[in-house]
Write a protein that holds these residues in place. Structure first.
Motif, PDB file in Angstrom:
ATOM      1  N   GLY A 101     -45.208  10.648 -29.556  1.00 32.79           N
ATOM      2  CA  GLY A 101     -46.346  11.380 -29.010  1.00 32.79           C
ATOM      3  C   GLY A 101     -46.009  12.822 -28.682  1.00 32.79           C
ATOM      4  O   GLY A 101     -46.819  13.737 -28.929  1.00 32.79           O
TER       5      GLY A 101
ATOM      6  N   THR B  87     -47.697  16.053 -30.338  1.00 32.08           N
ATOM      7  CA  THR B  87     -48.379  17.025 -29.478  1.00 32.08           C
ATOM      8  C   THR B  87     -47.803  18.424 -29.657  1.00 32.08           C
ATOM      9  O   THR B  87     -48.547  19.420 -29.780  1.00 32.08           O
TER      10      THR B  87
ATOM     11  N   GLU C  76     -60.785  17.114 -23.329  1.00 35.37           N
ATOM     12  CA  GLU C  76     -60.273  16.376 -24.482  1.00 35.37           C
ATOM     13  C   GLU C  76     -58.920  15.736 -24.178  1.00 35.37           C
ATOM     14  O   GLU C  76     -58.670  14.575 -24.530  1.00 35.37           O
ATOM     15  N   GLY C  77     -58.056  16.496 -23.516  1.00 31.39           N
ATOM     16  CA  GLY C  77     -56.744  15.949 -23.153  1.00 31.39           C
ATOM     17  C   GLY C  77     -56.844  14.804 -22.170  1.00 31.39           C
ATOM     18  O   GLY C  77     -56.100  13.819 -22.266  1.00 31.39           O
TER      19      GLY C  77
ATOM     20  N   LEU D 228     -59.390  12.676 -21.839  1.00 29.04           N
ATOM     21  CA  LEU D 228     -59.880  11.493 -22.560  1.00 29.04           C
ATOM     22  C   LEU D 228     -58.753  10.862 -23.371  1.00 29.04           C
ATOM     23  O   LEU D 228     -58.587   9.633 -23.394  1.00 29.04           O
ATOM     24  N   LEU D 229     -57.968  11.701 -24.040  1.00 25.31           N
ATOM     25  CA  LEU D 229     -56.848  11.184 -24.822  1.00 25.31           C
ATOM     26  C   LEU D 229     -55.809  10.512 -23.932  1.00 25.31           C
ATOM     27  O   LEU D 229     -55.274   9.439 -24.261  1.00 25.31           O
ATOM     28  N   CYS D 230     -55.532  11.120 -22.786  1.00 29.30           N
ATOM     29  CA  CYS D 230     -54.567  10.546 -21.851  1.00 29.30           C
ATOM     30  C   CYS D 230     -55.057   9.207 -21.308  1.00 29.30           C
ATOM     31  O   CYS D 230     -54.282   8.249 -21.175  1.00 29.30           O
TER      32      CYS D 230
ATOM     33  N   LEU E 100     -57.134   7.047 -22.817  1.00 32.36           N
ATOM     34  CA  LEU E 100     -57.019   6.037 -23.872  1.00 32.36           C
ATOM     35  C   LEU E 100     -55.566   5.613 -24.065  1.00 32.36           C
ATOM     36  O   LEU E 100     -55.274   4.422 -24.263  1.00 32.36           O
ATOM     37  N   LEU E 101     -54.661   6.584 -23.996  1.00 38.07           N
ATOM     38  CA  LEU E 101     -53.248   6.274 -24.156  1.00 38.07           C
ATOM     39  C   LEU E 101     -52.740   5.406 -23.010  1.00 38.07           C
ATOM     40  O   LEU E 101     -52.054   4.394 -23.227  1.00 38.07           O
TER      41      LEU E 101
END
Length: 427
Positions: A32, A36, A164-165, A167-169, A171-172
């Motif tokens: 990851g 990134t 956006e970050g 939301l990604l965090c 989900l992760l």
């Protein structure tokens, strides 16, 4: 003490599995971070200190390679070692966040992953240690790190990137927690089930010890009256009232034969009261032992039809003792009682395992007995105290590293004993 050491071994195995999950999670973190950093370098106008971030990434990779090598060779993982592994992950995350915006970086929420894992994997004090350290790291990032908008050439894009970050965090975090917690709790449930099995085995072994003490005590007590009876029968044979009566002499001889059998049984109990491979052990060969044992069994039981299927590929020197012989006798006796007209024993090998299968044509086992096979006092005979024969069979064979399985046939039942040949091999 043996059960306690086994329980410790189960805990160590569970910790080892969980450590391997952490190593895999760390590889995901490495992947990851590489993704990134590459994405930021190519797609965003961020002025990040790439040399420092790549150095942290290289250190994390080196640590994970070292962890993999260590835990591949050493299966024992302590709480302190697990704590150290999580602290390294926290330190790596803190360093990367420090160089990429501190608390304004949405990936700061990854601290929650470390906190939750510590709550599941560590002792209470260690979990609270992780909570305190992660809190201190967040405070330090807020005070000493440059905020992410300062690192952006276009500060107006910060809000969009942050959402956006985040939301990604999320989900992760959610995906990794579901996968890891399910697997870790599965390991813990497996450990608890194994520990419950060990406790049950310890209780059964204690039951066997008490039964052995009772049996050896009874055997000692029976020695004196049987010796007296032997002397009396010897005197009777020499008395004029009996010497002239062939019928009475024949009955006295039969009584002496049965008394000698009782003495042999009592002697076997006393010999088996010690170690399983103790002074009652005898050197022989596999085929000779089975044939002599079956001759003795058939000579002392009202056997009508008995089949012995010898499928042994060869013969080999082994050590057998009275306890093991009595174990096989118990199997044959149970089969004979269920099926007086026909009993069968098949002897074979499967690799390095001896297989003895005893079958009969009786009514078979009730489903409840099959479910509790090998437990004490599980019997269809309906007599108080019955059901100990199979219990002793299972535990003697289990002590030698073997197994005993039972199943019903179309007509009758089959009990299969599997014993490693190494357990009886002549050393």
């Amino acid at each position: 003490m043996m059960s306690l050491s086994l329980a410790a071994g189960v805990g160590d195995t569970t910790g080892h599995k969980n450590m391997l999950y952490l190593i895999r999670l760390r590889w995901i973190a490495v992947l990851g971070q590489i993704t990134t950093i590459a994405g930021v370098s190519l797609g965003l106008d961020l002025n990040l200190p790439m040399p420092q971030m790549l150095t942290v990434l290289a250190c994390l990779i080196a640590f994970n390679i070292g962890s993999h090598l260590r835990w591949h060779e050493n299966p024992i993982v302590t709480n302190n070692e697990m704590l150290l592994a999580l602290l390294v992950d926290v330190a790596s995350l803190t360093a990367q966040l420090h160089f990429s915006g501190g608390t304004t970086n949405p990936f700061a929420f990854l601290y929650l992953l470390q906190v939750i894992l510590s709550a599941v994997l560590l002792d209470a004090w260690a979990a609270w240690t992780i909570v305190g350290i992660t809190g201190a790291c967040l405070g330090g990032l807020a005070m000493f790190s440059k905020p992410l908008p300062v690192l952006l050439e276009d500060e107006s894009a910060f809000a969009h990137l942050y959402v956006e970050g985040m939301l990604l965090c999320f989900l992760l975090n959610a995906g990794l927690l579901v996968i890891l917690i399910k697997r870790i709790t599965g390991n813990l449930r497996e450990r608890d089930a194994h520990l419950a099995d060990l406790r049950q085995r310890a209780a059964e072994e204690d039951h066997i010890v008490r039964m052995g003490l009772l049996a050896s005590g009874a055997a000692h007590e029976l020695g004196t009256p049987m010796a007296t009876m032997s002397v009396l029968l010897g005197d009777w044979r020499r008395m004029p009232e009996f010497t002239g009566n062939a019928t009475l002499l024949e009955e006295i001889e039969e009584m002496q034969t049965q008394l000698q059998r009782c003495k042999t049984i009592v002697t076997g109990i006393l010999l088996s009261a010690g170690e399983l491979r103790g002074e009652s052990s005898a050197k022989t060969t596999l085929r000779s032992f089975l044939e002599e044992m079956l001759d003795e069994w058939r000579g002392n039981r009202p056997v009508i039809a008995f089949e012995y299927d010898d499928q042994l590929p060869g013969d080999q020197p082994v050590v057998f003792d009275s306890a093991l012989k009595q174990t096989i006798f118990n199997l044959l006796d149970n089969a004979l009682e269920a099926s007086p007209l026909w009993v069968r024993l098949q002897a074979s090998t499967e690799g390095d395992v001896l297989k003895l299968a005893v079958s009969d044509r009786g009514p078979g086992f009730a489903p409840s007995m099959l479910a509790q096979f090998g437990k004490p006092y599980q019997s269809s005979k309906g007599r108080p105290g019955s059901g100990l024969g199979l219990f002793l069979v299972v535990n003697v064979i289990r002590t030698l590293g073997g197994t005993v399985e039972a199943r019903n046939l179309d007509k009758g039942a089959l009990v299969e004993l599997r014993l490693p040949l190494s357990a009886i091999a002549l050393e």
